[in-house]
Design an enzyme around this catalytic site. Structure first.
Site, PDB file in Angstrom:
ATOM      1  N   CYS A   2      -5.208  18.347  -6.669  1.00  0.00           N
ATOM      2  CA  CYS A   2      -3.887  18.799  -6.267  1.00  0.00           C
ATOM      3  C   CYS A   2      -4.040  19.579  -4.973  1.00  0.00           C
ATOM      4  O   CYS A   2      -5.145  19.886  -4.553  1.00  0.00           O
ATOM      5  CB  CYS A   2      -3.278  19.729  -7.315  1.00  0.00           C
ATOM      6  SG  CYS A   2      -3.160  18.990  -8.941  1.00  0.00           S
ATOM      7  N   ARG A  27      -4.045  14.588  -1.191  1.00  0.00           N
ATOM      8  CA  ARG A  27      -4.673  15.130  -2.397  1.00  0.00           C
ATOM      9  C   ARG A  27      -3.847  14.830  -3.648  1.00  0.00           C
ATOM     10  O   ARG A  27      -4.313  15.080  -4.765  1.00  0.00           O
ATOM     11  CB  ARG A  27      -4.838  16.648  -2.276  1.00  0.00           C
ATOM     12  CG  ARG A  27      -5.707  17.091  -1.123  1.00  0.00           C
ATOM     13  CD  ARG A  27      -5.747  18.596  -1.025  1.00  0.00           C
ATOM     14  NE  ARG A  27      -6.451  19.185  -2.152  1.00  0.00           N
ATOM     15  CZ  ARG A  27      -7.750  19.403  -2.186  1.00  0.00           C
ATOM     16  NH1 ARG A  27      -8.496  19.085  -1.162  1.00  0.00           N
ATOM     17  NH2 ARG A  27      -8.306  19.933  -3.235  1.00  0.00           N
ATOM     18  N   TRP A  71      -1.191  15.857  -8.480  1.00  0.00           N
ATOM     19  CA  TRP A  71      -1.693  14.521  -8.812  1.00  0.00           C
ATOM     20  C   TRP A  71      -2.141  14.611 -10.257  1.00  0.00           C
ATOM     21  O   TRP A  71      -3.247  15.064 -10.553  1.00  0.00           O
ATOM     22  CB  TRP A  71      -2.851  14.114  -7.894  1.00  0.00           C
ATOM     23  CG  TRP A  71      -3.329  12.728  -8.166  1.00  0.00           C
ATOM     24  CD1 TRP A  71      -4.467  12.373  -8.849  1.00  0.00           C
ATOM     25  CD2 TRP A  71      -2.695  11.512  -7.780  1.00  0.00           C
ATOM     26  NE1 TRP A  71      -4.560  11.008  -8.904  1.00  0.00           N
ATOM     27  CE2 TRP A  71      -3.494  10.459  -8.266  1.00  0.00           C
ATOM     28  CE3 TRP A  71      -1.537  11.199  -7.077  1.00  0.00           C
ATOM     29  CZ2 TRP A  71      -3.167   9.109  -8.057  1.00  0.00           C
ATOM     30  CZ3 TRP A  71      -1.219   9.866  -6.879  1.00  0.00           C
ATOM     31  CH2 TRP A  71      -2.019   8.845  -7.353  1.00  0.00           C
ATOM     32  N   ASN A  97      -4.837  24.794  -8.619  1.00  0.00           N
ATOM     33  CA  ASN A  97      -5.548  23.525  -8.459  1.00  0.00           C
ATOM     34  C   ASN A  97      -6.855  23.676  -9.212  1.00  0.00           C
ATOM     35  O   ASN A  97      -7.603  24.619  -8.974  1.00  0.00           O
ATOM     36  CB  ASN A  97      -5.788  23.263  -6.959  1.00  0.00           C
ATOM     37  CG  ASN A  97      -6.742  22.110  -6.730  1.00  0.00           C
ATOM     38  OD1 ASN A  97      -6.808  21.189  -7.535  1.00  0.00           O
ATOM     39  ND2 ASN A  97      -7.471  22.154  -5.636  1.00  0.00           N
ATOM     40  N   GLY A  98      -7.114  22.755 -10.148  1.00  0.00           N
ATOM     41  CA  GLY A  98      -8.336  22.847 -10.952  1.00  0.00           C
ATOM     42  C   GLY A  98      -8.005  22.575 -12.404  1.00  0.00           C
ATOM     43  O   GLY A  98      -6.917  22.102 -12.727  1.00  0.00           O
ATOM     44  N   GLU A 452      -6.646 -13.155  -1.076  1.00  0.00           N
ATOM     45  CA  GLU A 452      -6.653 -11.721  -0.806  1.00  0.00           C
ATOM     46  C   GLU A 452      -7.430 -11.408   0.479  1.00  0.00           C
ATOM     47  O   GLU A 452      -7.008 -10.583   1.279  1.00  0.00           O
ATOM     48  CB  GLU A 452      -7.262 -10.970  -2.010  1.00  0.00           C
ATOM     49  CG  GLU A 452      -7.486  -9.487  -1.818  1.00  0.00           C
ATOM     50  CD  GLU A 452      -6.222  -8.688  -1.504  1.00  0.00           C
ATOM     51  OE1 GLU A 452      -5.107  -9.223  -1.669  1.00  0.00           O
ATOM     52  OE2 GLU A 452      -6.367  -7.527  -1.077  1.00  0.00           O
ATOM     53  N   LYS A 456      -5.827  -9.501   3.741  1.00  0.00           N
ATOM     54  CA  LYS A 456      -6.391  -8.308   4.382  1.00  0.00           C
ATOM     55  C   LYS A 456      -6.564  -8.566   5.875  1.00  0.00           C
ATOM     56  O   LYS A 456      -6.262  -7.709   6.699  1.00  0.00           O
ATOM     57  CB  LYS A 456      -7.746  -7.937   3.768  1.00  0.00           C
ATOM     58  CG  LYS A 456      -7.686  -7.289   2.407  1.00  0.00           C
ATOM     59  CD  LYS A 456      -7.300  -5.834   2.425  1.00  0.00           C
ATOM     60  CE  LYS A 456      -5.842  -5.628   2.083  1.00  0.00           C
ATOM     61  NZ  LYS A 456      -5.386  -5.924   0.770  1.00  0.00           N
ATOM     62  N   GLU A 459      -3.135  -8.579   7.623  1.00  0.00           N
ATOM     63  CA  GLU A 459      -2.509  -7.255   7.613  1.00  0.00           C
ATOM     64  C   GLU A 459      -3.022  -6.344   8.713  1.00  0.00           C
ATOM     65  O   GLU A 459      -2.247  -5.696   9.393  1.00  0.00           O
ATOM     66  CB  GLU A 459      -2.842  -6.551   6.274  1.00  0.00           C
ATOM     67  CG  GLU A 459      -1.754  -6.546   5.263  1.00  0.00           C
ATOM     68  CD  GLU A 459      -2.194  -5.783   4.022  1.00  0.00           C
ATOM     69  OE1 GLU A 459      -1.473  -4.862   3.637  1.00  0.00           O
ATOM     70  OE2 GLU A 459      -3.241  -6.095   3.426  1.00  0.00           O
ATOM     71  N   HIS A 475      -5.153 -31.967   1.913  1.00  0.00           N
ATOM     72  CA  HIS A 475      -3.732 -32.333   1.859  1.00  0.00           C
ATOM     73  C   HIS A 475      -2.962 -31.666   2.977  1.00  0.00           C
ATOM     74  O   HIS A 475      -1.896 -31.118   2.758  1.00  0.00           O
ATOM     75  CB  HIS A 475      -3.150 -31.944   0.497  1.00  0.00           C
ATOM     76  CG  HIS A 475      -3.846 -32.619  -0.637  1.00  0.00           C
ATOM     77  ND1 HIS A 475      -3.553 -33.902  -1.050  1.00  0.00           N
ATOM     78  CD2 HIS A 475      -4.859 -32.200  -1.431  1.00  0.00           C
ATOM     79  CE1 HIS A 475      -4.351 -34.231  -2.052  1.00  0.00           C
ATOM     80  NE2 HIS A 475      -5.156 -33.217  -2.295  1.00  0.00           N
ATOM     81  N   LYS A 574       3.598   1.369   3.125  1.00  0.00           N
ATOM     82  CA  LYS A 574       2.697   1.410   1.970  1.00  0.00           C
ATOM     83  C   LYS A 574       3.359   0.862   0.709  1.00  0.00           C
ATOM     84  O   LYS A 574       2.824   0.007   0.052  1.00  0.00           O
ATOM     85  CB  LYS A 574       2.224   2.846   1.743  1.00  0.00           C
ATOM     86  CG  LYS A 574       1.320   3.027   0.549  1.00  0.00           C
ATOM     87  CD  LYS A 574      -0.047   2.413   0.786  1.00  0.00           C
ATOM     88  CE  LYS A 574      -0.908   2.420  -0.463  1.00  0.00           C
ATOM     89  NZ  LYS A 574      -1.914   1.353  -0.417  1.00  0.00           N
TER      90      LYS A 574
END
Lengths: 579, 383
Positions: A2, A27, A71, A97-98, A452, A456, A459, A475, A574
């Site tokens: 966090c 974080r 988080w 935080n912790g 994929e 990448k 992108e 084809h 994102k």
């Protein structure tokens, strides 16, 4: 992980803290909150990202404040659990935080003493403990409180009648910033750099009292001097911790992300659902869609289970689901199309299972059950570690279908991922960075891996890359092959080996330069292709991971060679929250 | 005060372990060597730490990000010597600074000693000085550094740890630090010699065993995980989270066992042993004076002593390491050493193999019943 921020000085604290929290978003970003002190304590909290939310700060006046961005790793991220937490009387506010390891014991003791708890967090015990010891001196109360805490913490505390911020740390980071008539504190230097270059790093066990004019640091109750450092680095450097890009940082976090996800799902009974369900339908977009396609091959081959995979954006145009389990996959948990797919499933009385990286995201509220990937916050727009973590969830499902026969394979798979991180790609990058279009081909489970890989490349390097099933080349796309179109061909031992090898020879005959990905020691493939990239000769399921990671690195290194804006590619966001 | 840690080098003589990580990242007592240095600096209140990375830099950076100590990272793109590495960090140096190699162990007390001095070097008495920079000292001042001499004039060597002022940076046209130091001395700046309290270098892979034993002395006793009935644990032992210890197993400290390991029934872990994370040891196996890295699998009825086992290796049942002494040729140097085995990453051996004083590379595959000695190159298949 966090992030916490505190401010005491002459400016309006709340907007400053919000700005600081935004800097700490890497974080964590599932909920946030701010408390300010101005005669009394006011708290505002909200779930979701700071960047996406407009918080009404009009209630928060005052020049002293603390804030937190969360988080959640256990416990739901809702407004109740969001920090800051207050005591029973609302006179004390705390961010933390912790992890407080003995919080259950403390909570029981405090409840017996008549304290009333409003959240499920470990942090709230800190607020109540401070209340217990508070007699008008916040510093003394915090000093007494931390004596009872076990575990790790960085704490900032405010009290109604004490014009100070009190900070304490043990095993969690905390930095103080020294400004002009103002003091700041935060989990790392990034929020401080906008305001000052002079910082002090607290040491384990330190407790500091901040006023606008001074900082007093105590260790074991004795005043100590802590050195003031000058910071000359930029905000971006600090957050990436030395990596050139978030994408590279996240690529390198993949062994850990995969292992953590596998470990996190150990013994999870919800995995059994995929086993009971007569049929599975997976709805996803972009990279998640590719992970789902890989799942289809693995589940059908190893688990003998029918799996449909649909693009979430097209899901509503197909016949509605009938009785199958619908699995919706979204890193952010906010992808509009994927959310719509869940609505569709529920409208037709189908159970819905979500796979996401963000606790408390919209998808977790809509789905009947949620499986989390433990990838940690992903900042780079091009998804890397969330893809690997999605594969971890899917592979754990396949493992469940197969009576856990792959336990050993999955637990040690991160070793092979680790090894391909140092793959030598110089020649391949030199070849590709001169091309305008290119192809990725594979067969079987390596077909979605090729898709994929191409995604990448598109992108972040803006090279027009197309992924194809090797059998489909003849084809149509064959007409596009020339010495100017490099082809990345995945050729792994197994059912597809022989036919893939002859496909490569055919493409070579058209003059296309071939970059071959095979297992270490495969001299036959090495001989046929122009550039050979080996991956460890591990279990076939692990090879899916290693090849995917090699292709991520290939795209990354190519984009570097072409000087692209890797973490924020043009025109892309994102999470896609519109249809 | 600032500190510059040089962690860009590969450590060629430590191969095969340094094929996959730089020397500074080689784990000893389950922590990379670099971390001990950072902790020692931290304990002395040095908070502005600059780490120069190069070889396999991402591995170093990733690990630094997991520490709660903020460090700044400088990249040396090509490994052009230690002086060049320091030159890469020069723009960030604002005052007196400590210079440390990232791949040696040094204790907190030694750092405290050298911090007090300006223009000084930490020294160490070494029985085999020829591998190091030998110092010619007169009246407590260093007259000359002689790098790896054939005939060493004394036993006092440079630890590579210096306390310097920024004027040193002007001698960095040399490629290596000792040459730059010699130039500084010749230019008239005296360099004090300060004896270190504890310092250890791992030049060759087998030195890791000694370093491991030394660092295990300070291991924090922690007991997580689950133990079966009849488990005996003596001395300083740290056991990680999620680890299970099977019935009747004996563990003698100092020893450290990482997270999520599975130590089978009736095993013996002897002193001076480090076992990484996710290691599986099958029943009736004995391990002692060894460094076992992450994700290793050791079969039943094995005897592993004086050995380093690389990440992800699988030793079949009845594996034995047999410590004897032979002569190895490392980087064109002949050197005799006694140890059991140095085994690289991802080695696979079938049952009944004897590792007799050997250095086995990465990805080696060994069929059953082989006796292995000498050096086995990467990727070899002994069938």
């Amino acid at each position: 992980m966090c992030g916490i921020v505190g401010y005491i000085g002459w400016r309006d604290a709340a907007p400053l803290i919000i700005e600081g929290l935004r800097r700490l978003e890497y974080r964590g970003y599932d909920s946030f909150g701010v408390a300010t002190e101005n005669g009394d304590i006011r708290v505002v909290k909200k779930t979701g990202r700071i960047s996406d939310n407009h918080l009404d700060l009009s209630a928060l006046s005052g020049t002293i404040g603390i804030g937190h961005t969360r988080w959640a790793t256990h416990g739901v991220p809702n407004e109740q659990n969001a920090h800051p937490h207050t005591d029973c009387t609302g006179a004390i506010a705390v961010v933390h935080n912790g992890i407080i390891e003995n919080y259950a014991v403390l909570r029981r003791k405090l409840t017996e003493k008549g304290h009333h708890f409003r959240s499920e967090t470990d942090t709230e015990v800190i607020a109540h403990l401070i209340e217990e010891y508070y007699t008008g001196d916040l510093l003394a109360a915090v000093t007494e409180t931390v004596r009872h805490l076990e575990g790790s913490y960085a704490i900032l505390a405010l009290a109604k009648d004490d014009p100070r911020i009190v900070a304490a740390r043990r095993s969690s980071p905390l930095v103080l910033g020294i400004g002009d008539g103002e003091m700041l504190c935060a989990s790392d230097v990034t929020p401080l750099l906008d305001h000052t270059e002079r910082v002090t790093f607290l040491e384990d066990g330190d407790i500091a009292a901040l006023t606008p004019a001074r900082i007093d640091v105590y260790h074991d109750g004795i005043p100590v001097e802590r050195q003031v450092d000058h910071i000359t680095w930029s905000v971006d450097d600090a957050k990436k911790g030395g990596f050139t890009h978030y994408m590279l940082k996240e690529i390198y976090e993949q062994p850990q992300a995969f292992y953590n996800t596998i470990k996190g799902l150990e013994g999870d009974s919800r995995l059994a659902m995929v086993r009971i369900a007569p049929e599975l339908t997976v709805a996803a977009c972009g990279t998640s869609y590719h992970a789902a396609l890989i799942f289809r091959y693995l589940a059908e081959y190893y688990g003998r289970k029918r799996v449909n995979v649909e693009l979430a954006s097209e899901f509503k145009y197909y016949a509605p689901p009938i009785r199958e389990l619908v699995i919706a996959v979204s890193q952010s948990g906010e992808t509009a199309d994927t959310l719509a797919a869940i609505d569709q499933a529920k409208a037709h009385n189908c159970p819905a299972l979500a796979i996401t990286n963000v606790l408390g995201s919209t998808i977790t509220r809509k789905a009947d059950w949620t499986l989390f990937m433990c990838a940690g916050p992903e900042i780079s727009v091009a998804a890397t570690k969330s893809f690997t973590a999605q594969l971890a969830v899917f592979m754990a499902m396949v493992n469940t279908m197969c009576d856990r026969q792959f336990d050993d394979v999955l637990v040690h798979a991160h070793c092979s991922i680790e090894r391909v991180l140092s793959s030598e790609l110089g020649k391949a990058v030199a070849l590709i960075s001169g091309a305008e279009e290119m192809f990725y081909v594979g067969r079987g489970v390596f077909y979605p891996v090729a898709l994929e890989g191409a995604l990448k490349m598109k992108e972040i390097s803006y090279i027009h890359a197309e992924g194809y099933a090797a059998g489909e080349l003849k084809h149509g796309p064959f007409a596009l092959l020339s010495p100017e179109t490099p082809v990345v061909a995945i050729c792994m031992p197994g059912r597809t080996y022989g036919v893939m090898l002859s496909n490569i020879k055919e493409m070579k005959a058209r003059g296309a330069p071939i970059i071959g990905i095979g297992v270490e020691g495969d001299t036959e493939v090495e001989h046929v292709v122009d550039i050979f990239i080996p991956v460890p000769d591990d279990h076939p399921m692990v090879r899916v991971l290693t090849v995917s990671v090699v292709l991520q690195l290939l795209a990354y290194r190519t984009a570097c060679a072409l000087n692209r804006d890797i973490d924020k590619p043009r025109n892309l966001a994102k999470s896609v929250t519109v249809e | 005060m600032q500190a510059v840690i040089l962690a860009a080098g590969e450590g060629k003589r430590l191969r095969p372990l340094t094929h996959t990580m730089p020397k500074a990242m080689v784990p000893v007592a389950n922590r990379p060597i670099l971390e001990y240095i950072i902790r020692a600096l931290e304990k002395n209140g040095i908070r502005e730490i600059i780490v120069v990375v190069g070889y396999k830099k991402e591995h170093v950076i990733r690990h630094l990000n997991t520490l709660d100590v903020p460090v700044r990272v400088v990249v040396q793109e090509k490994q052009l010597g230690t002086a060049h590495a320091l030159a890469c960090a020069a723009p960030l140096i604002t005052g007196d600074f400590l210079l440390l190699p990232g791949d040696n162990y040094v204790d907190t007390a030694s750092i405290a000693r050298i911090m007090r001095e300006k223009n000084a070097v930490l020294t160490w008495e070494h029985p085999h000085p020829s591998n190091f920079g030998v110092l010619v000292i007169k009246d407590g001042l260093v007259k000359e550094v002689i790098e790896k001499p054939q005939e060493a004039p004394g036993f006092t060597v440079s630890t590579g740890i210096f306390s310097l002022d920024p004027s040193f940076l002007r001698y960095l046209e040399e490629t290596e630090i000792p040459d730059a130091v010699n130039r500084m001395i010749r230019a008239g700046t005296p360099l004090k010699a300060v004896a270190a309290a504890d310092w250890q270098d791992a030049v060759y892979p087998w030195d890791l065993l000694k370093l491991n034993a030394a660092l295990l002395r300070d291991v924090r006793q922690e007991r997580a995980g689950r133990s079966g009935p009849g488990v005996v644990i003596r001395g300083r032992v740290s056991i990680g989270k999620g680890t299970t210890i099977g019935p009747n197993t004996t563990i003698m400290g100092p020893a450290v066992i990482g997270d999520d390991c599975d130590i089978g029934a009736n095993c013996v872990v002897m002193p001076e042993t480090s076992i990484g994370a996710r290691v599986r040891v099958e029943p009736f196996t004995m391990i002692g004076q060894s460094v076992v890295l992450d994700d290793v699998n050791i079969g039943s009825h094995s005897r592993i002593t004086e050995a380093v086992v690389g990440t992800g290796s699988h030793l079949g049942d009845h594996a034995t390491t047999f410590p004897t002494k032979t002569i190895f040729s490392i980087e064109r140097e002949m050197i005799g050493a006694k140890f059991g085995a140095i085994i690289g990453d991802q080695m696979r051996s079938a049952p009944f193999c004897i590792f007799r004083n050997c250095i086995v590379g990465n990805d080696v595959v060994i069929d059953d019943g082989k006796t292995i000695y000498g050096e086995i190159p990467d990727g070899a298949k002994l069938l």
